[in-house]
Design an enzyme around this catalytic site. Structure first.
Site: not given
Ligand code: ADP
Ligand code: MG
Length: 616
Positions: A85, A184, A208
């Site tokens: 990623k 997200e 997060d």
């Protein structure tokens, strides 16, 4: 090839087909879907065996993904790939900040997208991600006993166009119909039901903290529209650093020296276990053997807190910066959502609660699963399964313009809610260009020749300027009646031109399906074509700029230099004629390297400018 039944126009999906949401993570990837009975989301991969680590392992002729790859990773680290990623949509130059030592080789492909080299073969991050996505699709199909084609995939809010496109391409390459790429933090909000109803505007902070990364996003949510006000974070800060802090504490306490790699691994795992246990209890004790002696390790809540406080403080600093960028006060945050395994740590929770004192804390759901769950809700909405929800109209095919090399450059991606307005800046490719043809297309293919042409117009009267200098703002406005207004304006001079068209006119649902299907079936060939076209365009631009450089600064060059440069240019032209992408890239690099010495002397701003930005 799996059978694909795509139906977007009506907003319904054949009953037999499941839609899923995927959280394509740096470390782990998760799939969620909707329970038909209560319409609530759940993770298909919630049991430990079916969590899919985002890891790949390459054997002589097989590619292992997930847990099987992790098993091999310990024995044969050199043939394993993780953290793909971090490479998505990046060029080699973009990766300068990748300060972690990846155990695999990244190929320097100049300003093209990077590739990874493994056992003599090169793979693009898109391909690598597609293997992970294919595995997830298989897991989902096995668990659901159903075919799965339609998917919503999440990406970090800070992902740029190229990273989002790469993620979309990976989904396509895995044979899936990517309904939408969503942020997200947007997914996490959906999982908590925020933004599902047509409600008053709300300001939300999504915190997060995972294993290796930290993201804070500030969103403004109103009537189902999620606006990202600001993002901040640290791509190398997470729970792994908590573990390291505990490990360091123990190493000092017990004066541990000269440990073997496997002992160090044992210590790290014990530190992680201690940290996790302290999310529930107050004391951790365990005896391990290091260097032949037994060591009694212990950790209490206070020691842990002292060790990790500096790290948590770092995240709060990011929160402050995000608030500043969003131009709001802490007290304006109405909801905080916790995402990522590390938010289970009590000190993290307490710190957030104190910091965002005016907000409601959302931490009931499993923080590892909220993103995938939210993606599943979005997929369910796009599939038209939520009758309680006002289903906003969406555009069934992407809308965009032709850029240099015959490429499709999307301004409004398909499935965008309408009405919508998007803009993007372009520039010219030729010196003194005064007219610019704007060709508008509809479709999912990479090359405009494979898409449907909607219209064209010419922006006239651009003042003559060197290539790359004009700033042309293209605006696409799609209103509720499905009318697309396209306008182009040269910002320096104010020259403007506008045209309206109706994308849905004269196209049937059947044709839309065929077009979508073709885009999935041709995903690989299309991507190859696109990268050839991009490399060719870059090469042609370089020849153009170099020729100009010789004309204008010829006196700086010795005749040997000029001959050498011309030879390089001939080689590039040969490569372009041969339509060989790798050859084009390597010859382009050669010329770039050779001419760097002169470019540095006289670096001509026009040239550097002319080499940036998308050209029409
Ligand atoms: P990522 O998004 O980076 O893949 P995750 O969201 O899965 O990461 O979070 C993984 C991190 O969460 C790891 O550092 C792990 O140690 C930590 N973690 C998991 N459970 C707990 C817990 N109960 N208490 C504290 N940290 C935890
Ligand atoms: Mg995560």
């Amino acid at each position: 090839m799996a059978k694909i039944s795509i139906d977007l126009n009506s907003g319904t999906v054949a009953k037999s087909e499941a839609v899923i949401g995927i959280d394509l993570g740096t470390t782990n990837s998760l799939i969620a879907t909707i329970n038909e009975k209560d319409r609530l989301p759940y993770c298909i991969t919630s049991d430990a065996q079916s969590i899919v680590p985002s890891v790949l392992h390459f054997d002589a002729d097989t590619i292992l993904v997930g847990n099987n790859a992790v098993k091999q990773m310990i024995a044969y680290p050199e043939n394993s790939i993780y953290s793909v990623k971090r490479l998505m949509g990046k060029s080699y130059g973009d990766l300068q900040d990748l300060n972690h030592d990846l155990n695999y080789q990244i190929v320097d492909t100049g300003d093209q997208l990077v590739k990874v080299k493994l056992a003599g073969k090169e793979y693009s991050p898109i391909e690598l991600s597609s293997y992970i996505l294919k595995e997830l699709k298989t897991v989902a199909e096995q668990k659901l006993g159903n075919t799965v084609n339609k998917v919503v995939i999440t990406v970090p809010a800070y992902f740029n166009d190229s990273q989002r496109q790469a993620t979309r391409d990976a989904g396509k390459l895995a044979g899936m119909d990517v309904l939408r790429i969503i942020n997200e933090p947007t997914a996490a909000s959906l999982a908590y039901g925020i933004g599902l109803k047509g409600e008053e505007g709300k300001t939300v902070a999504v915190y997060d903290l995972g294993g290796g990364t930290f993201d804070i996003s500030i969103l403004y949510i109103q009537n189902g529209i999620f606006e990202v006000l600001a993002t901040n974070g640290n791509t190398y800060l997470g729970g792994d650093d908590f573990d390291k802090a505990v490990l360091t504490l123990w190493v000092e306490q017990h004066n541990i020296r000269n440990i073997t790699p496997s002992e160090s691994q044992l210590l790290r795992l014990t530190a992680e276990a201690a940290k996790k246990r302290l999310s529930k209890t107050h004391l951790f004790e365990e005896t391990i053997t290091i260097g032949g002696t037994e060591i009694k390790l212990s950790l209490d809540q206070m020691q842990l807190n002292t060790a990790i406080k500096p790290l948590i403080d770092k995240t709060m600093k990011c929160c402050l910066n995000a608030l500043k960028d969003a131009e709001i006060d802490t007290a304006d945050i109405q909801e905080v959502i916790l995402v990522g395994g590390s938010t289970r740590t009590p000190l993290v929770k307490d710190t957030i609660r104190t910091f965002f004192y005016a907000a409601q804390l959302n931490d009931d759901l499993n923080p590892d699963e909220v993103v995938a769950m939210g993606a599943a809700i979005e997929a369910d909405i796009l599939a038209g399964n939520r009758k309680d929800m006002l289903l906003l109209d969406v555009t069934p095919l992407s809308l965009g313009i032709e850029t240099l090399g015959g490429l499709m450059d999307v301004l409004i991606p398909r499935n965008t809610k309408i009405p919508t307005k998007l803009h993007k800046e372009y520039t010219t490719s030729v010196d003194g260009q005064i007219n610019l043809a704007v060709n508008v297309y509809q479709g999912e293919r990479e090359m405009v020749e494979d898409n449907r042409k909607l219209g064209e117009f010419i922006l006239q009267g651009i003042p003559a300027m060197p290539a790359g200098l004009p700033k042309i703002e293209m605006i696409f406005m799609l209103n509720a009646d499905g009318i697309l207004k396209v306008s182009a304006e040269e910002k320096r001079s104010g020259t403007k031109q506008e045209v309206a068209m109706k994308p849905q006119y004269g196209i049937s649902d059947e044709e839309i399906k065929t077009m979508l299907k073709a885009s999935i079936e041709n995903a690989q060939a299309d991507m190859d074509k696109r990268s050839l076209a991009e490399a060719t365009t870059d090469a042609e631009q370089l020849i153009y700029a170099t020729q100009k450089f010789i004309n204008e600064n010829g006196q700086l060059l010795t005749s040997d230099n000029t001959v050498a440069i011309k030879q390089h240019m001939e080689k590039i032209k040969e490569a372009i004629r041969a339509k060989n992408k790798d050859f084009i890239v390597s010859t382009t690099d050669e010329l770039n390297n050779y001419s760097r010495q002169f470019a540095e002397q006289v670096m001509n701003i026009q040239i550097s400018k002319a080499l940036q930005g998308k050209k029409i």
